[in-house]
Every structure is written in C-alpha cells, then in structure tokens.
Design a protein around this motif. Structure first.
Motif, mmCIF file in Angstrom:
data_model
loop_
_atom_site.group_PDB
_atom_site.id
_atom_site.type_symbol
_atom_site.label_atom_id
_atom_site.label_comp_id
_atom_site.label_asym_id
_atom_site.label_seq_id
_atom_site.Cartn_x
_atom_site.Cartn_y
_atom_site.Cartn_z
ATOM 1 N N PRO A 239 0.793 -1.232 0.000
ATOM 2 C CA PRO A 239 0.000 0.000 0.000
ATOM 3 C C PRO A 239 0.830 1.288 0.000
ATOM 4 O O PRO A 239 0.518 2.214 -0.752
ATOM 5 C CB PRO A 239 -0.848 -0.127 1.266
ATOM 6 C CG PRO A 239 -1.036 -1.601 1.431
ATOM 7 C CD PRO A 239 0.269 -2.197 0.985
ATOM 8 N N ILE A 240 1.866 1.368 0.800
ATOM 9 C CA ILE A 240 2.667 2.595 0.844
ATOM 10 C C ILE A 240 3.399 2.801 -0.474
ATOM 11 O O ILE A 240 3.564 3.943 -0.940
ATOM 12 C CB ILE A 240 3.654 2.569 2.043
ATOM 13 C CG1 ILE A 240 4.343 3.933 2.200
ATOM 14 C CG2 ILE A 240 4.688 1.459 1.875
ATOM 15 C CD1 ILE A 240 3.403 5.049 2.548
ATOM 16 N N GLN A 241 3.851 1.728 -1.089
ATOM 17 C CA GLN A 241 4.482 1.829 -2.406
ATOM 18 C C GLN A 241 3.467 2.246 -3.462
ATOM 19 O O GLN A 241 3.759 3.047 -4.348
ATOM 20 C CB GLN A 241 5.105 0.482 -2.792
ATOM 21 C CG GLN A 241 6.252 0.026 -1.912
ATOM 22 C CD GLN A 241 6.679 -1.395 -2.242
ATOM 23 O OE1 GLN A 241 5.843 -2.303 -2.369
ATOM 24 N NE2 GLN A 241 7.986 -1.604 -2.389
ATOM 25 N N ALA A 242 2.254 1.695 -3.356
ATOM 26 C CA ALA A 242 1.192 2.033 -4.305
ATOM 27 C C ALA A 242 0.835 3.510 -4.204
ATOM 28 O O ALA A 242 0.616 4.185 -5.219
ATOM 29 C CB ALA A 242 -0.032 1.169 -4.037
ATOM 30 N N TYR A 243 0.791 4.030 -2.980
ATOM 31 C CA TYR A 243 0.471 5.447 -2.781
ATOM 32 C C TYR A 243 1.519 6.322 -3.466
ATOM 33 O O TYR A 243 1.194 7.250 -4.207
ATOM 34 C CB TYR A 243 0.408 5.766 -1.285
ATOM 35 C CG TYR A 243 0.161 7.238 -1.002
ATOM 36 C CD1 TYR A 243 -1.126 7.724 -0.874
ATOM 37 C CD2 TYR A 243 1.222 8.133 -0.885
ATOM 38 C CE1 TYR A 243 -1.363 9.062 -0.626
ATOM 39 C CE2 TYR A 243 0.997 9.478 -0.646
ATOM 40 C CZ TYR A 243 -0.292 9.934 -0.520
ATOM 41 O OH TYR A 243 -0.509 11.273 -0.295
ATOM 42 N N GLY A 244 2.791 6.038 -3.215
ATOM 43 C CA GLY A 244 3.863 6.825 -3.819
ATOM 44 C C GLY A 244 3.873 6.719 -5.328
ATOM 45 O O GLY A 244 4.125 7.714 -6.025
ATOM 46 N N SER A 245 3.591 5.540 -5.841
ATOM 47 C CA SER A 245 3.588 5.341 -7.284
ATOM 48 C C SER A 245 2.513 6.194 -7.947
ATOM 49 O O SER A 245 2.759 6.863 -8.960
ATOM 50 C CB SER A 245 3.343 3.861 -7.603
ATOM 51 O OG SER A 245 3.257 3.648 -8.989
ATOM 52 N N LEU A 246 1.302 6.202 -7.386
ATOM 53 C CA LEU A 246 0.209 6.963 -7.982
ATOM 54 C C LEU A 246 0.380 8.462 -7.757
ATOM 55 O O LEU A 246 0.092 9.274 -8.649
ATOM 56 C CB LEU A 246 -1.129 6.485 -7.405
ATOM 57 C CG LEU A 246 -2.391 7.117 -7.994
ATOM 58 C CD1 LEU A 246 -2.439 6.963 -9.506
ATOM 59 C CD2 LEU A 246 -3.641 6.501 -7.350
ATOM 60 N N LEU A 247 0.853 8.842 -6.580
ATOM 61 C CA LEU A 247 1.013 10.268 -6.257
ATOM 62 C C LEU A 247 1.883 10.992 -7.275
ATOM 63 O O LEU A 247 1.560 12.106 -7.709
ATOM 64 C CB LEU A 247 1.620 10.421 -4.860
ATOM 65 C CG LEU A 247 1.958 11.854 -4.421
ATOM 66 C CD1 LEU A 247 0.688 12.694 -4.311
ATOM 67 C CD2 LEU A 247 2.720 11.847 -3.105
ATOM 68 N N THR A 248 2.974 10.374 -7.678
ATOM 69 C CA THR A 248 3.907 11.038 -8.585
ATOM 70 C C THR A 248 3.338 11.210 -9.988
ATOM 71 O O THR A 248 3.919 11.931 -10.806
ATOM 72 C CB THR A 248 5.236 10.258 -8.684
ATOM 73 O OG1 THR A 248 4.972 8.920 -9.132
ATOM 74 C CG2 THR A 248 5.930 10.200 -7.335
ATOM 75 N N SER A 249 2.210 10.575 -10.266
ATOM 76 C CA SER A 249 1.601 10.688 -11.591
ATOM 77 C C SER A 249 0.263 11.419 -11.565
ATOM 78 O O SER A 249 -0.478 11.389 -12.551
ATOM 79 C CB SER A 249 1.408 9.295 -12.205
ATOM 80 O OG SER A 249 2.648 8.673 -12.470
ATOM 81 N N CYS A 250 -0.061 12.066 -10.449
ATOM 82 C CA CYS A 250 -1.310 12.815 -10.328
ATOM 83 C C CYS A 250 -1.035 14.307 -10.331
ATOM 84 O O CYS A 250 -0.184 14.786 -9.566
ATOM 85 C CB CYS A 250 -2.046 12.435 -9.048
ATOM 86 S SG CYS A 250 -2.773 10.787 -9.080
ATOM 87 N N SER A 251 -1.757 15.040 -11.160
ATOM 88 C CA SER A 251 -1.598 16.485 -11.209
ATOM 89 C C SER A 251 -2.093 17.108 -9.911
ATOM 90 O O SER A 251 -2.978 16.588 -9.241
ATOM 91 C CB SER A 251 -2.392 17.065 -12.385
ATOM 92 O OG SER A 251 -1.986 16.499 -13.605
ATOM 93 N N GLY A 252 -1.513 18.279 -9.551
ATOM 94 C CA GLY A 252 -1.954 18.973 -8.345
ATOM 95 C C GLY A 252 -1.003 20.073 -7.953
ATOM 96 O O GLY A 252 0.073 20.230 -8.539
ATOM 97 N N MET A 253 -1.417 20.866 -6.967
ATOM 98 C CA MET A 253 -0.570 21.922 -6.419
ATOM 99 C C MET A 253 -0.290 21.568 -4.965
ATOM 100 O O MET A 253 -1.071 21.863 -4.058
ATOM 101 C CB MET A 253 -1.244 23.290 -6.546
ATOM 102 C CG MET A 253 -1.447 23.732 -7.978
ATOM 103 S SD MET A 253 -1.612 25.533 -8.223
ATOM 104 C CE MET A 253 -2.855 25.984 -7.045
#
Length: 299
Positions: A239-253
């Motif tokens: 789960p923690i790896q999955a969070y980091g993987s998706l976070l880096t590919s999501c747009s945002g400020m």
C-alpha cells in the motif's frame, strides 16, 4: 459551450476570439459536449477567453519551473494574491509567454489570454482548461493522472511512468497482443471515486499526441507503473508503495493545503480498492501477456 468530464460540468466562453482555438476545439472536446437537456444547474467552473492580455501585480511566484524545465515540457510560473491564482505558460517552442490565466480563489471563474503561433495558442489553451479542471475537482474525489489507459474485459487499467519509459508503448502492446482491448486515453485519463467508494476511470479531452478523445468510463481494475528492463516481470506493490507510485503521476498543487489534502484523500481511496503493480518489461507483446495475466488474475 459546456462539457462534462467524469461527471463534472464546465463551461468555456469566447472560443471564437482565437482562430486556433475555434478551429481545433471541436475534435477533442465535442465528445464531451453537454446536450441542451443537460444544461440546467451551474457548471463547476467557467473559463472566459479574452483578447486583451491579462495583467496582474506580479510578485515572487509561489511556484516556477522556468529555471529547470525539461526539454519539450511547458514552462510554468504560478502567482497568488487576494484575487486568486495566476498562471504564466510558455511552450517549449517559444521564447515568449503564450498564455496568462487567472482563476478565482474558489476556482469557479477563470479568464485566459493567448499569444504566439496558432499551435502555441492551442496547446496553451487546452493546458489552461486542464489546469482549471484539476483545481476545481481536487476536492471532489477526482484526480487527473499522467498515464495511458486501456479497457479490457470491462475494466480499466492505467499505465504510469516518467515520460519516455513506455506507457503508450505498453498500451499498444496490449492492443496488439490481446483481443478486445480498447484505448480509453493516452495521456490524462481521470479517476473519480463514486458514491459507493469505487474508483472509476474516465476518458478526457486531454490525450497528448494520440487523438483518443473518448467519452467513456469503466471501473478501475489495476494501476501499473512501467519500468524498462531486459526481462518481463510484474510485482505487486504494498500500500505505501502504491500510494507513492500513484502520487507522482497525479496532477496537483502540493503547496496548497486544501488541494493537496483533496488529492491525498482521493489517492488513498483509490489504493484501498485497486491493486497496484510495477511492470519491469521490454517493449514487446510478451510484456502485455505477462502484465495482463498478473493484473487480471492477481498473480
């Protein structure tokens, strides 16, 4: 015109003021046009194009990548004052600012002016719409992902990775190797969590260099980060790896707490119900077989 992407309605005014926008907007945005009988209610945001250049009292930007923008990427500066957020966009082909965008503090109203060549104006315009969508939907369990997305056996699968790592190539391998695969979007599919807590992937008008503008959606079946390797191997992420993987590919400020918290909540909701993988692979059809078997059968 009004458009609806992932259930969120927005409005664009003044497209006739710029020939480049008027000429090109129909193809990517038409599939998402709102019909006359769906026009009731207020849109999530309204963007108004204006001919005169936008001006504001500039100060030190809260964000800029102008000193280290990667080749081929847009240069961006973000300013903030009592009137909201202000963005300056410069295309990689240009030596001048190609667009200035002002967005109200509640993200419901935006004004934009364009300059440069026709293609620079068009790319800047659609980037501006993309930004307005990202800002206004951040607190509505919605994220824009920088990824390629296919649909297979009724479920959507998104492929993440840095530019050049093979997201689009891997989608093409699925299309080539597996029967019944359809490309949903090749650059910015949207993921939204519905009222039942299910993550749904949606097509969007923003598909990069691939003309794939499909108003379609499907339950998200898996998230796969593509990594180049001399072999083909899929590995399930914790789960923690999955969070980091998706976070880096999501747009945002990330520097704006409300927006960052909204994105964080959405990502957590996604990874609670959707498995994530890393796919170390070659750009071949065997990679598609290995990946699809893992993500659809769970091993």
């Amino acid at each position: 015109m009004r458009y609806k992407v992932a259930g969120h309605v927005f409005q664009i005014d003044g497209t006739d003021l710029y020939a480049a926008v008027a000429e090109k907007i129909d193809i990517p945005y038409r599939p998402f046009a709102v019909s006359d009988d769906e026009r009731e209610g207020n849109p999530l945001f309204v963007m108004e194009l204006q001919k005169e250049a936008l001006l504001w009292q500039e100060s030190v930007p809260v964000f800029t990548n102008r000193d280290n923008v990667e080749p081929g990427f847009i240069a961006l500066s973000v300013f903030k004052d009592d009137e909201g957020y202000h963005f300056e966009f410069t295309q990689s082909s240009s030596s001048q600012i190609n667009g200035r965008l002002s967005v109200s503090p509640d993200f419901s109203k935006a004004r934009m002016s364009l300059s440069g060549t026709d293609i620079e104006q068009w790319l800047t315009f659609t980037t501006g719409v993309n930004f307005c969508y990202m800002l206004s939907t951040a607190v509505h369990q919605t994220v824009l992902t920088h990824s390629s997305c296919v649909v297979y056996k009724g479920k959507a699968y998104i492929f993440l990775g840095k530019s050049g790592t093979g997201k689009s190539t891997h989608s093409r391998m699925w299309l080539k190797a597996l029967e019944g695969v359809e490309l949903m979007n090749d650059d910015h599919p949207v993921i939204r969590i519905d009222d039942a807590g299910m993550a749904i992937a949606y097509g969007s008008p923003w598909s990069g260099k691939t003309h794939c503008y499909k108003n379609m959606h499907a339950p998200l079946g898996g998230i796969v980060r593509i990594s180049r390797a001399p072999y083909n191997k899929a590995s399930r992420l914790a789960p923690i790896q999955a969070y980091g993987s998706l976070l880096t590919s999501c747009s945002g400020m990330s520097w704006e707490k409300e927006l960052a918290d909204g994105r964080d909540s959405t990502i957590q909701g996604i990874i609670r119900t959707v498995p994530s993988w890393v796919m170390e692979c070659l750009p071949d059809e065997d990679a598609a077989h290995v990946c699809s078997k893992s993500v659809t059968e769970g091993f």
